[in-house]
Every structure is written in structure tokens, then in C-alpha cells.
Motif scaffolding. Sequence first.
Motif, mmCIF file in Angstrom:
data_model
loop_
_atom_site.group_PDB
_atom_site.id
_atom_site.type_symbol
_atom_site.label_atom_id
_atom_site.label_comp_id
_atom_site.label_asym_id
_atom_site.label_seq_id
_atom_site.Cartn_x
_atom_site.Cartn_y
_atom_site.Cartn_z
ATOM 1 N N THR A 55 4.638 7.142 -21.856
ATOM 2 C CA THR A 55 3.985 5.871 -21.563
ATOM 3 C C THR A 55 4.814 4.736 -22.143
ATOM 4 O O THR A 55 5.154 4.745 -23.318
ATOM 5 N N VAL A 56 5.142 3.752 -21.281
ATOM 6 C CA VAL A 56 5.932 2.600 -21.737
ATOM 7 C C VAL A 56 5.136 1.300 -21.687
ATOM 8 O O VAL A 56 5.454 0.357 -22.406
ATOM 9 N N ASP A 57 4.114 1.233 -20.840
ATOM 10 C CA ASP A 57 3.294 0.027 -20.708
ATOM 11 C C ASP A 57 1.928 0.401 -20.164
ATOM 12 O O ASP A 57 1.768 1.447 -19.521
ATOM 13 N N TYR A 58 0.969 -0.493 -20.394
ATOM 14 C CA TYR A 58 -0.373 -0.333 -19.847
ATOM 15 C C TYR A 58 -0.617 -1.463 -18.861
ATOM 16 O O TYR A 58 -0.143 -2.587 -19.068
ATOM 17 N N TYR A 59 -1.374 -1.165 -17.803
ATOM 18 C CA TYR A 59 -1.625 -2.141 -16.743
ATOM 19 C C TYR A 59 -3.084 -2.138 -16.342
ATOM 20 O O TYR A 59 -3.764 -1.117 -16.435
ATOM 21 N N SER A 60 -3.524 -3.296 -15.873
ATOM 22 C CA SER A 60 -4.824 -3.382 -15.218
ATOM 23 C C SER A 60 -4.567 -3.629 -13.740
ATOM 24 O O SER A 60 -3.525 -4.181 -13.363
ATOM 25 N N ALA A 61 -5.503 -3.202 -12.930
ATOM 26 C CA ALA A 61 -5.443 -3.443 -11.487
ATOM 27 C C ALA A 61 -6.717 -4.184 -11.112
ATOM 28 O O ALA A 61 -7.816 -3.755 -11.460
ATOM 29 N N THR A 62 -6.559 -5.316 -10.433
ATOM 30 C CA THR A 62 -7.708 -6.095 -9.998
ATOM 31 C C THR A 62 -7.575 -6.400 -8.518
ATOM 32 O O THR A 62 -6.466 -6.514 -7.990
ATOM 33 N N LYS A 63 -8.713 -6.518 -7.877
ATOM 34 C CA LYS A 63 -8.724 -6.798 -6.436
ATOM 35 C C LYS A 63 -9.969 -7.609 -6.137
ATOM 36 O O LYS A 63 -11.046 -7.326 -6.679
ATOM 37 N N ALA A 64 -9.828 -8.620 -5.304
ATOM 38 C CA ALA A 64 -10.966 -9.401 -4.837
ATOM 39 C C ALA A 64 -10.925 -9.417 -3.321
ATOM 40 O O ALA A 64 -9.856 -9.441 -2.718
ATOM 41 N N SER A 65 -12.092 -9.359 -2.708
ATOM 42 C CA SER A 65 -12.143 -9.371 -1.251
ATOM 43 C C SER A 65 -13.396 -10.091 -0.795
ATOM 44 O O SER A 65 -14.377 -10.208 -1.522
ATOM 45 N N ILE A 66 -13.329 -10.573 0.424
ATOM 46 C CA ILE A 66 -14.471 -11.254 1.019
ATOM 47 C C ILE A 66 -14.540 -10.821 2.472
ATOM 48 O O ILE A 66 -13.514 -10.600 3.109
ATOM 49 N N GLY A 67 -15.724 -10.650 2.979
ATOM 50 C CA GLY A 67 -15.894 -10.211 4.356
ATOM 51 C C GLY A 67 -17.046 -9.232 4.458
ATOM 52 O O GLY A 67 -17.829 -9.068 3.522
ATOM 53 N N PHE A 68 -17.139 -8.573 5.598
ATOM 54 C CA PHE A 68 -18.229 -7.627 5.801
ATOM 55 C C PHE A 68 -17.980 -6.385 4.973
ATOM 56 O O PHE A 68 -17.081 -5.592 5.250
ATOM 57 N N GLN A 69 -18.752 -6.228 3.927
ATOM 58 C CA GLN A 69 -18.644 -5.057 3.062
ATOM 59 C C GLN A 69 -19.929 -4.910 2.273
ATOM 60 O O GLN A 69 -20.578 -5.884 1.929
ATOM 61 N N ILE A 70 -20.280 -3.674 2.039
ATOM 62 C CA ILE A 70 -21.439 -3.382 1.214
ATOM 63 C C ILE A 70 -21.246 -1.982 0.647
ATOM 64 O O ILE A 70 -20.793 -1.078 1.339
ATOM 65 N N GLY A 71 -21.500 -1.830 -0.625
ATOM 66 C CA GLY A 71 -21.396 -0.517 -1.241
ATOM 67 C C GLY A 71 -20.512 -0.520 -2.463
ATOM 68 O O GLY A 71 -20.114 -1.566 -2.965
ATOM 69 N N ALA A 72 -20.238 0.688 -2.925
ATOM 70 C CA ALA A 72 -19.405 0.860 -4.113
ATOM 71 C C ALA A 72 -18.667 2.183 -4.003
ATOM 72 O O ALA A 72 -19.120 3.101 -3.319
ATOM 73 N N GLN A 73 -17.541 2.265 -4.651
ATOM 74 C CA GLN A 73 -16.790 3.513 -4.683
ATOM 75 C C GLN A 73 -15.890 3.536 -5.910
ATOM 76 O O GLN A 73 -15.625 2.502 -6.517
ATOM 77 N N GLN A 74 -15.456 4.716 -6.250
ATOM 78 C CA GLN A 74 -14.479 4.900 -7.305
ATOM 79 C C GLN A 74 -13.377 5.799 -6.768
ATOM 80 O O GLN A 74 -13.632 6.681 -5.949
ATOM 81 N N TYR A 75 -12.178 5.561 -7.218
ATOM 82 C CA TYR A 75 -11.047 6.371 -6.801
ATOM 83 C C TYR A 75 -9.945 6.256 -7.840
ATOM 84 O O TYR A 75 -10.011 5.441 -8.751
ATOM 85 N N ALA A 76 -8.955 7.085 -7.692
ATOM 86 C CA ALA A 76 -7.776 7.049 -8.559
ATOM 87 C C ALA A 76 -6.564 6.862 -7.663
ATOM 88 O O ALA A 76 -6.618 7.146 -6.463
ATOM 89 N N HIS A 77 -5.494 6.381 -8.243
ATOM 90 C CA HIS A 77 -4.254 6.338 -7.471
ATOM 91 C C HIS A 77 -3.051 6.386 -8.398
ATOM 92 O O HIS A 77 -3.162 6.156 -9.606
ATOM 93 N N ALA A 78 -1.936 6.731 -7.806
ATOM 94 C CA ALA A 78 -0.665 6.771 -8.524
ATOM 95 C C ALA A 78 0.380 6.078 -7.659
ATOM 96 O O ALA A 78 0.399 6.262 -6.438
ATOM 97 N N LEU A 79 1.197 5.257 -8.293
ATOM 98 C CA LEU A 79 2.328 4.609 -7.614
ATOM 99 C C LEU A 79 3.603 5.250 -8.130
ATOM 100 O O LEU A 79 3.888 5.195 -9.326
ATOM 101 N N PHE A 80 4.360 5.839 -7.241
ATOM 102 C CA PHE A 80 5.635 6.462 -7.583
ATOM 103 C C PHE A 80 6.743 5.481 -7.207
ATOM 104 O O PHE A 80 6.909 5.162 -6.028
ATOM 105 N N PHE A 81 7.474 4.987 -8.200
ATOM 106 C CA PHE A 81 8.587 4.065 -7.961
ATOM 107 C C PHE A 81 9.832 4.922 -7.787
ATOM 108 O O PHE A 81 10.390 5.426 -8.765
#
Length: 184
Positions: A90-116
Motif C-alpha cells: 500500500t502506497v496511498d489511500y483514496y476515496s471515491a465519490t460520485k454524484a448523479s441526477i436523473g431518474f434513479q431510485i434505490g441503493a446498492q453496494q459493490y466493489a471494484h479494482a482499477l488495474f493501471f
Amino acid sequence: MIELSRRGLLAGMGATALLAACSNGVGSDGGAQIDARVDATQAFLEERYPGTRDLAARSAGVLYMPLITEAGFGIGGAYGRGALRIQGATVDYYSATKASIGFQIGAQQYAHALFFTTPQALEEFRRSPGWAASADIRYATPDQGASIGKETTELDPVVALVFGQQGLIAGATLSGVKYTRIIP
């Protein structure tokens, strides 16, 4: 003697809570918590999708985001924390944020990995004050996970694998997600 009113006491408690919430995390165990979650996520990926082990070994770095929580009702947002690992450390810690507007309702959780997959892509990510997921990302689906390491070439500077979706919002993408370096 100093007299404190109920309003003054509540204001002081509120200010203390706000400062604690906005603290930079120095001296906290936030990094250890993130690392433990990243360890579990990395182990899950390598066990469930063996091709990711090969891809991670060939990548300049991997950003693991163990848990992103997204919710929306007309206006939506998402947030999560993770760690950037280079050669397994581990070299750094990051937060991920996202904002959206439009037709949407609900909630979800997921994980992801970015391979550089290239040093240039990793350097661009690390130098930016807030890197946003964009068109240069190649999305891989979990069903490709077994062979992803063999398919990926240097033509794909960043490969994103979104997995573990649970919830009621259809589809998880990284469009509009902003990554920012944090001190946990």
C-alpha cells in the motif's frame, strides 16, 4: 465561574463532533481498517477470478475499492475508500465519490479494482489532485475475470473490474467517479 447554557453546551458538542468528522485521521486506525478490507478484496479477486492475479502482477499498480455504497432518489451519490498498491504494498489511500441526477431510485453496494497497466497511467492517476474515471478505462465483467489477465494489453491503460454488486439499482459503472488521495 463560567455559566454554560444548554444551547452553548450543544453548540460546543456539535463543533467538537464536526471537527472529529473532518479530522485528517492522523493517529487513527483508519489505514489498518482499509488495508484489512483491501486484503480481503484482493484475496477474493484472486481466488474467484484467477486471471486478476496475473493482471495485477503485470500492472504498474492496482487501486482496490472494497466497498462503494451508492444510493439515489432523483439525486444520487456514492462513496467508498480504498488503497493503491504497487508491487503488493500500500502506497496511498483514496476515496471515491460520485454524484448523479436523473431518474434513479434505490441503493446498492459493490466493489471494484482499477488495474493501471502502464506506468504512464499510474503516474497520471497519482499526480492528479482528483482523478475522474473517463473514456480510457476498459471495463471487464466478472465473467471475464478468469481470462482477464491474458486479454489485457498495453492498449488498455486502465482496466476496471466491478464486482460483488448487491442492491436495487441496476448496473454499476464508474462513470463520473472521482478519486481523491486521503489520509485515513
